[in-house]
Design an enzyme around this catalytic site. Structure first.
Site, PDB file in Angstrom:
ATOM      1  NE  ARG A 238      -4.227  -1.612   0.227  1.00  0.00           N
ATOM      2  CZ  ARG A 238      -4.386  -2.708  -0.539  1.00  0.00           C
ATOM      3  NH1 ARG A 238      -3.460  -3.026  -1.425  1.00  0.00           N
ATOM      4  NH2 ARG A 238      -5.455  -3.466  -0.418  1.00  0.00           N
ATOM      5  CD  GLU A 267      -2.998   3.009  -5.270  1.00  0.00           C
ATOM      6  OE1 GLU A 267      -4.044   2.406  -5.589  1.00  0.00           O
ATOM      7  OE2 GLU A 267      -2.044   2.463  -4.723  1.00  0.00           O
ATOM      8  CG  HIS A 286      -3.491  -0.990  -6.519  1.00  0.00           C
ATOM      9  ND1 HIS A 286      -3.871  -0.359  -5.367  1.00  0.00           N
ATOM     10  CD2 HIS A 286      -3.503  -2.317  -6.207  1.00  0.00           C
ATOM     11  CE1 HIS A 286      -4.106  -1.244  -4.405  1.00  0.00           C
ATOM     12  NE2 HIS A 286      -3.881  -2.447  -4.904  1.00  0.00           N
TER      13      HIS A 286
HETATM   14  C1  DGY Z   1      -5.547  -6.457  -2.532  1.00  0.00           C
HETATM   15  O1  DGY Z   1      -6.178  -7.496  -2.706  1.00  0.00           O
HETATM   16  O2  DGY Z   1      -5.349  -5.993  -1.397  1.00  0.00           O
HETATM   17  C2  DGY Z   1      -5.037  -5.788  -3.743  1.00  0.00           C
HETATM   18  O3  DGY Z   1      -4.197  -4.748  -3.448  1.00  0.00           O
HETATM   19  C3  DGY Z   1      -6.201  -5.314  -4.609  1.00  0.00           C
HETATM   20  O4  DGY Z   1      -6.752  -4.226  -4.056  1.00  0.00           O
END
Ligand code: DGY
Length: 332
Positions: A238, A267, A286
């Site tokens: 993240r 994002e 992402h």
């Molecule tokens: C997750 O599954 O956490 C991925 O980052 C998709 O959002």
């Protein structure tokens, strides 16, 4: 039992909606764009079940608007978009999608390592811009990934899958976790070290830890300064785990060699973000779990969690199982 009202926050294939349709009234936001907050709050009013994505903030405000809500099924393994404590206080179940995206996300994490080390983004841009000059023996050099040291911050399912890939590249793998990861150590020879040692010794530092109060801003100037000037930072977790302003300066000033990011803060990353001025920063939008098969598996698992719960069974992947009835299903 009153009829359930199911809210879905994005356009999803019929094979997913087909799991939900027999369960009650289906109210699906039929767009590929994020549902506007006000619209979500309005729809939440009647919702018994909510199938949502990481783009939706599921917080106290939403819960106030959703007095009937019993389950939130997040189509992601990460759930930093959800206030889990607030859900638990109100007896609302949260489910996520662990396991089904492990290998796909590990593939992307490894692609990020390779892309940074071998300057793939920079090279591709150069070709498209007509700047591909004569072959030079010492032009456009990158770094070897094979036989290098990979440091994984937060080695869980995805980290284990990356470590398996790293074996094929004869890499030494370090990891930093709260607890020991027996399989990683015993089967793959990974070595558990503290964060500072990992940062000092790794050629590639890969972030896979979840975002929470402890990991927000975990990598900032002091941590970047511990890294080798030849090392790369890879974030497949993240964005807010990395202090992006500090990363920009470290990349600009040669404190580290490069970064590869699947996630940023915010994002989408605005075009004015200084990171986009740097050639040694490779960024993708992402896409860690973004293959057809995996996204279908994730959405299916989310729908199956709702189906199990509303039918009085234990959902496959609860995050806060303490809110479940002894039999496992809906407390309504
Ligand atoms: C997750 O599954 O956490 C991925 O980052 C998709 O959002």
């Amino acid at each position: 039992m009153p009829t359930s009202h199911l809210v879905v926050t994005r356009n999803l294939p019929e094979e997913i909606l087909g799991i939900l349709r027999p369960l009650g009234t289906l109210d699906a936001w039929e767009s590929d764009d994020t549902i506007p907050r006000q619209m979500l709050l309005q729809k939440a009013h009647l919702a018994t079940a909510l199938l949502c994505l990481v783009t939706e903030r599921i917080d106290e405000e939403l819960l106030v608007h959703a007095p009937q809500l019993r389950i939130v099924a997040n189509v992601a393994v990460g759930y930093d978009n959800v206030d889990v404590a607030a859900l638990t206080r109100r007896g609302v179940l949260l489910t996520n999608t662990p396991g089904v995206l492990t290998e796909t996300t590990a593939d992307l994490a490894f692609a990020l390592i390779l892309a940074g080390a071998r300057r793939l983004g920079e090279g591709e841009r150069m070709v498209r811009e007509g700047k591909w000059g004569p072959w030079k023996p010492f032009g456009f050099l990158g770094r070897d990934v094979h036989h290098a040291t990979l440091g994984i911050i937060g080695l869980g399912r995805i980290g284990l899958a990356v470590a398996k890939r790293a074996q094929g590249f004869d890499m030494r793998v370090l990891y930093c976790n709260r607890g020991r990861q027996a399989e990683a150590e015993d089967k793959l020879g990974c070595q558990r070290v503290d964060l500072d040692t990992l940062l000092r010794e790794s050629d590639f530092v890969l972030i896979l830890t979840p975002l929470n109060a402890e990991t927000r801003g975990l990598i900032s100037t002091p941590q970047l300064r511990l890294m080798k000037p030849s090392a790369y930072l890879i974030n497949a977790a993240r964005g807010p785990i990395v202090d992006q302003a500090a990363l920009y300066l470290a990349l600009r000033d040669g404190v580290i060699a490069g970064a590869s990011l699947d996630v940023t803060d915010p994002e989408p990353l605005p075009l004015t973000d200084p990171l986009l001025t740097l050639d040694n920063c490779f960024i993708v939008p992402h896409v860690g779990s973004a293959t057809i098969a995996t996204r279908i598996r994730m959405a299916t698992l989310a729908a199956e969690n709702i189906a199990a719960f509303l039918s009085g069974h234990r959902p496959p992947t609860p995050v806060n199982p303490e809110v479940l009835m002894p039999g496992g299903g809906a407390n309504c």
